[in-house]
Write a protein that holds these residues in place. Structure first.
Motif, mmCIF file in Angstrom:
data_model
loop_
_atom_site.group_PDB
_atom_site.id
_atom_site.type_symbol
_atom_site.label_atom_id
_atom_site.label_comp_id
_atom_site.label_asym_id
_atom_site.label_seq_id
_atom_site.Cartn_x
_atom_site.Cartn_y
_atom_site.Cartn_z
ATOM 1 N N SER A 190 0.619 -86.874 -62.433
ATOM 2 C CA SER A 190 -0.218 -87.705 -61.570
ATOM 3 C C SER A 190 0.288 -89.140 -61.551
ATOM 4 O O SER A 190 0.722 -89.673 -62.577
ATOM 5 N N ALA A 191 0.199 -89.767 -60.396
ATOM 6 C CA ALA A 191 0.604 -91.170 -60.282
ATOM 7 C C ALA A 191 -0.262 -92.090 -61.127
ATOM 8 O O ALA A 191 0.137 -93.214 -61.443
ATOM 9 N N PHE A 192 -1.435 -91.637 -61.518
ATOM 10 C CA PHE A 192 -2.339 -92.454 -62.322
ATOM 11 C C PHE A 192 -2.091 -92.308 -63.827
ATOM 12 O O PHE A 192 -2.473 -93.177 -64.605
ATOM 13 N N ALA A 193 -1.468 -91.213 -64.244
ATOM 14 C CA ALA A 193 -1.343 -90.901 -65.672
ATOM 15 C C ALA A 193 -0.257 -91.741 -66.324
ATOM 16 O O ALA A 193 0.917 -91.658 -65.972
ATOM 17 N N GLY A 194 -0.677 -92.556 -67.264
ATOM 18 C CA GLY A 194 0.261 -93.397 -67.997
ATOM 19 C C GLY A 194 0.794 -94.556 -67.183
ATOM 20 O O GLY A 194 1.850 -95.105 -67.491
ATOM 21 N N SER A 195 0.077 -94.948 -66.135
ATOM 22 C CA SER A 195 0.527 -96.060 -65.285
ATOM 23 C C SER A 195 -0.619 -97.048 -65.066
ATOM 24 O O SER A 195 -1.757 -96.793 -65.443
ATOM 25 N N ASP A 196 -0.275 -98.143 -64.414
ATOM 26 C CA ASP A 196 -1.290 -99.139 -64.062
ATOM 27 C C ASP A 196 -1.636 -99.072 -62.568
ATOM 28 O O ASP A 196 -2.092 -100.053 -61.992
ATOM 29 N N LEU A 197 -1.439 -97.897 -61.957
ATOM 30 C CA LEU A 197 -1.686 -97.751 -60.527
ATOM 31 C C LEU A 197 -3.100 -98.131 -60.134
ATOM 32 O O LEU A 197 -3.306 -98.846 -59.150
ATOM 33 N N ASP A 198 -4.099 -97.683 -60.877
ATOM 34 C CA ASP A 198 -5.482 -97.994 -60.517
ATOM 35 C C ASP A 198 -5.707 -99.510 -60.499
ATOM 36 O O ASP A 198 -6.359 -100.028 -59.588
ATOM 37 N N LEU A 199 -5.151 -100.217 -61.460
ATOM 38 C CA LEU A 199 -5.285 -101.680 -61.496
ATOM 39 C C LEU A 199 -4.611 -102.339 -60.292
ATOM 40 O O LEU A 199 -5.163 -103.262 -59.693
ATOM 41 N N VAL A 200 -3.430 -101.855 -59.939
ATOM 42 C CA VAL A 200 -2.711 -102.391 -58.784
ATOM 43 C C VAL A 200 -3.532 -102.177 -57.510
ATOM 44 O O VAL A 200 -3.697 -103.095 -56.705
ATOM 45 N N LEU A 201 -4.076 -100.986 -57.341
ATOM 46 C CA LEU A 201 -4.846 -100.678 -56.134
ATOM 47 C C LEU A 201 -6.151 -101.459 -56.083
ATOM 48 O O LEU A 201 -6.481 -102.075 -55.061
ATOM 49 N N ARG A 202 -6.902 -101.428 -57.162
ATOM 50 C CA ARG A 202 -8.196 -102.146 -57.180
ATOM 51 C C ARG A 202 -7.984 -103.641 -57.008
ATOM 52 O O ARG A 202 -8.758 -104.302 -56.317
ATOM 53 N N GLY A 203 -6.922 -104.176 -57.616
ATOM 54 C CA GLY A 203 -6.610 -105.597 -57.470
ATOM 55 C C GLY A 203 -6.290 -105.975 -56.031
ATOM 56 O O GLY A 203 -6.510 -107.109 -55.618
ATOM 57 N N GLY A 204 -5.759 -105.019 -55.276
ATOM 58 C CA GLY A 204 -5.446 -105.254 -53.868
ATOM 59 C C GLY A 204 -6.574 -104.884 -52.928
ATOM 60 O O GLY A 204 -6.412 -104.945 -51.715
ATOM 61 N N GLY A 205 -7.722 -104.501 -53.484
ATOM 62 C CA GLY A 205 -8.853 -104.124 -52.641
ATOM 63 C C GLY A 205 -8.622 -102.827 -51.866
ATOM 64 O O GLY A 205 -9.242 -102.599 -50.828
ATOM 65 N N ILE A 206 -7.777 -101.974 -52.377
ATOM 66 C CA ILE A 206 -7.421 -100.726 -51.697
ATOM 67 C C ILE A 206 -8.482 -99.662 -51.976
ATOM 68 O O ILE A 206 -8.862 -99.447 -53.121
#
Length: 184
Positions: A100-116
């Protein structure tokens, strides 16, 4: 109103080269989606699989522990994002440690920080990163679109079943060209 991001997942040279019978137009078609997203002001987020030298992150993974030493490390040319969809300066590149793109990454932070709040999913493989990311993103309450011809899989029948029967339960499924025309 939604704020979308286009996720280009695992489109790395070593993965593109390993998918048998991948449509020869796949990366150029995906490049059209990336260009259209950039033109429309839709952020493009590149998600890659990556490990430290010696792969300490993979020892407990049934999927990744069999990788050859050095695969998908900074020194591996196969870890590079395919040049047809290479990131531009300022575009996020997120490194994940599992399917998963979310597993072991900061993807959720990047998306939420961008208002996505809407993700447009593309990548290799449909039965791997796309499926796993779709399921996790749905649980995280993102709205989802899958570009069916912006994904690829070693098994054409698995790709078909996922894009025609499974994904529509949680996502809008469309094509690259249809999505581009909707940006207009």
């Amino acid at each position: 109103m939604t704020n979308s991001a286009l996720l280009v997942m695992d489109v790395q040279k070593g993965i593109v080269d390993r998918v048998p019978d991948l449509d020869p137009d796949y990366t150029s078609r995906l490049a059209r989606a990336v260009t259209a997203a950039r033109t429309a002001g839709v952020p493009v987020v590149h998600v890659v699989i990556g490990f430290r030298p010696g792969h300490p992150e993979t020892r407990s993974s049934q999927v990744f522990s069999a990788l050859p030493d050095g695969a998908f490390t900074d020194d591996d040319p196969g870890a590079a994002i395919h040049p047809d969809v290479a990131p531009r300066p300022g575009e996020s590149v997120v490194t994940k440690k599992r399917v998963s793109a979310f597993a072991g990454s900061d993807l959720d932070l990047v998306l939420r920080g961008g208002g996505i709040d809407r993700l447009v999913l593309t990548g290799l493989a449909t039965s791997g990163v796309v499926l796993s990311t779709l399921r996790q993103a749905a649980d995280l309450d993102f709205r989802l679109t899958v570009l069916s011809d912006g994904c690829g899989d070693a098994d054409a029948e698995v790709h078909r079943v996922l894009t025609e029967k499974v994904f529509p339960r949680q996502a809008e499924v469309t094509t690259v060209d249809a999505w581009i025309s909707g940006l207009g």
